[in-house]
Enzyme design. Structure first.
Site, mmCIF file in Angstrom:
data_model
loop_
_atom_site.group_PDB
_atom_site.id
_atom_site.type_symbol
_atom_site.label_atom_id
_atom_site.label_comp_id
_atom_site.label_asym_id
_atom_site.label_seq_id
_atom_site.Cartn_x
_atom_site.Cartn_y
_atom_site.Cartn_z
ATOM 1 N N ASN A 91 0.868 -1.180 0.000
ATOM 2 C CA ASN A 91 0.000 0.000 0.000
ATOM 3 C C ASN A 91 0.909 1.235 0.000
ATOM 4 O O ASN A 91 2.136 1.105 -0.094
ATOM 5 C CB ASN A 91 -1.011 -0.033 1.158
ATOM 6 C CG ASN A 91 -0.346 0.115 2.521
ATOM 7 O OD1 ASN A 91 0.821 0.479 2.627
ATOM 8 N ND2 ASN A 91 -1.084 -0.158 3.575
ATOM 9 N N ASP A 142 -5.887 -7.141 2.558
ATOM 10 C CA ASP A 142 -5.796 -8.612 2.485
ATOM 11 C C ASP A 142 -6.872 -9.178 1.564
ATOM 12 O O ASP A 142 -6.622 -10.147 0.831
ATOM 13 C CB ASP A 142 -5.941 -9.217 3.889
ATOM 14 C CG ASP A 142 -4.871 -8.690 4.824
ATOM 15 O OD1 ASP A 142 -3.761 -8.396 4.347
ATOM 16 O OD2 ASP A 142 -5.151 -8.549 6.035
HETATM 17 O O1 RIB Z 1 -4.402 -6.419 7.499
HETATM 18 C C1 RIB Z 1 -5.209 -6.569 8.631
HETATM 19 C C2 RIB Z 1 -4.555 -7.499 9.585
HETATM 20 O O2 RIB Z 1 -3.361 -6.910 10.043
HETATM 21 C C3 RIB Z 1 -5.359 -7.785 10.821
HETATM 22 O O3 RIB Z 1 -6.141 -8.948 10.676
HETATM 23 C C4 RIB Z 1 -4.293 -7.902 11.898
HETATM 24 O O4 RIB Z 1 -4.267 -9.162 12.473
HETATM 25 C C5 RIB Z 1 -2.979 -7.565 11.227
HETATM 26 O O5 RIB Z 1 -2.299 -8.687 10.850
#
Ligand code: RIB
Length: 304
Positions: free
Chosen positions: A183, A251
């Site tokens: 990002n 994610d």
């Molecule tokens: O990207 C979000 C994640 O970042 C969360 O789930 C937290 O656990 C960290 O790993």
């Protein structure tokens, strides 16, 4: 569709919501709290699985209750955990603050994630059918990801690195990366620039050239920027949505992208799919809890 493997982290997310976040030395009253399964690696695995990929998770959880619950979550979702190990000590946890408008602040305490072993990761890559795509992040030691990526590439896999949270990229890992997906904050850490400056095309091109890989940068509500094989930079907008919680959106993006890549979709199709599932995820609270069902994704992606 070839198998997707994630060499990555698991965390238990402890999420507090408040209209505004406290200043130093201040206490504020929150609006809600939830625990949920998280960790960047686990979130990406779950998104790829919800979209229909055959997913294996290579990870370490602790000997505490969170570790057992995390493995059960993978099993419930049909994610292979042959190479998920339980080690003595605490599982990873992530206290998270989310303010009105959905912006988050996250602290991770990696715990068992730091016990990952390069030899185990190599054995995982060499076990079973060759993976089509292998993804990693920065919440486990980079040496483990480098070893896994090298082994996976020897079997023909495409490697995707989400360099999160922000940190310098070690040369041994850089040498094994096919796709880099940071990002803006992570991009600034890699390029040595100010995270508040919108990255220009020249910067993106030169980073892709320096690392020697494809580069796809996520830019939040501004969408993403994709550096083509010819060095041309394509800006892909994101749909406008009412964001309530942005946690895990990056994610969701990576999970959608690797599912599409493993399925043989074009780069631009894969970015479109990733953008759609990420934008959808910010409309609901939570990390994995904000992800939709396989049926909802089929409808959402029907035209893509
Ligand atoms: O990207 C979000 C994640 O970042 C969360 O789930 C937290 O656990 C960290 O790993």
């Amino acid at each position: 569709m070839p198998r997707v493997m994630i060499v990555g982290s698991t965390m238990m997310d402890l999420v507090a919501y408040a209209d505004r976040l406290p200043e130093a030395g201040e206490t504020v009253v929150g609006t809600s709290f939830q625990t949920g399964f998280g960790g960047k690696g686990a979130n990406q695995a779950v998104m790829a699985r919800l979209l229909g990929a055959d997913v294996s998770m290579v990870c370490c959880v602790g000997s505490d209750g969170y570790g057992a619950e995390t493995l059960q979550n993978f099993a419930d979702r049909g994610i292979d955990t042959t190479w998920a190990r339980r080690v003595p000590g605490a599982s990873g946890v992530a206290p998270i603050w989310v303010e009105a408008g959905g912006q988050n602040r996250i602290i991770i305490l990696p715990g068992a994630n730091l016990a990952m072993d390069p030899d185990v990761a190599i054995a995982a890559m060499n076990d079973g059918p060759a993976p089509g795509v292998v993804a990693g992040q920065f919440e486990i030691p980079q040496s483990v990801t480098a070893a896994a990526f090298a082994a996976a590439r020897r079997r023909g896999a495409v490697t995707v690195l989400n360099p999160a949270p922000a940190a310098p990229l070690e040369p041994a890992l850089a040498a094994e990366v096919d796709w880099l997906i940071p990002n803006e904050v992570e991009l600034a850490a890699l390029a040595g620039t100010d995270p508040d400056d919108l990255p220009g095309d020249d910067l993106l091109r030169s980073l892709a050239e320096r690392v020697g890989c494809r580069l796809l940068v996520t830019l939040g509500e501004a969408g993403s920027a994709l550096v083509g094989t010819d060095g041309a930079v394509q800006r892909i907008p994101a749909p406008t949505v009412d964001a309530v919680d942005t946690t895990g959106a990056g994610d969701a993006f990576v999970g959608g992208f690797i599912w599409a890549l493993a399925g043989g979709r074009s780069d631009t199709d894969a970015v479109g799919i990733a953008t759609t599932v990420a934008a959808d995820s910010v409309t609901r609270p939570g990390t994995q809890l904000s992800f939709a069902t396989p049926e909802a994704y089929e409808r959402l992606l029907a035209d893509l």
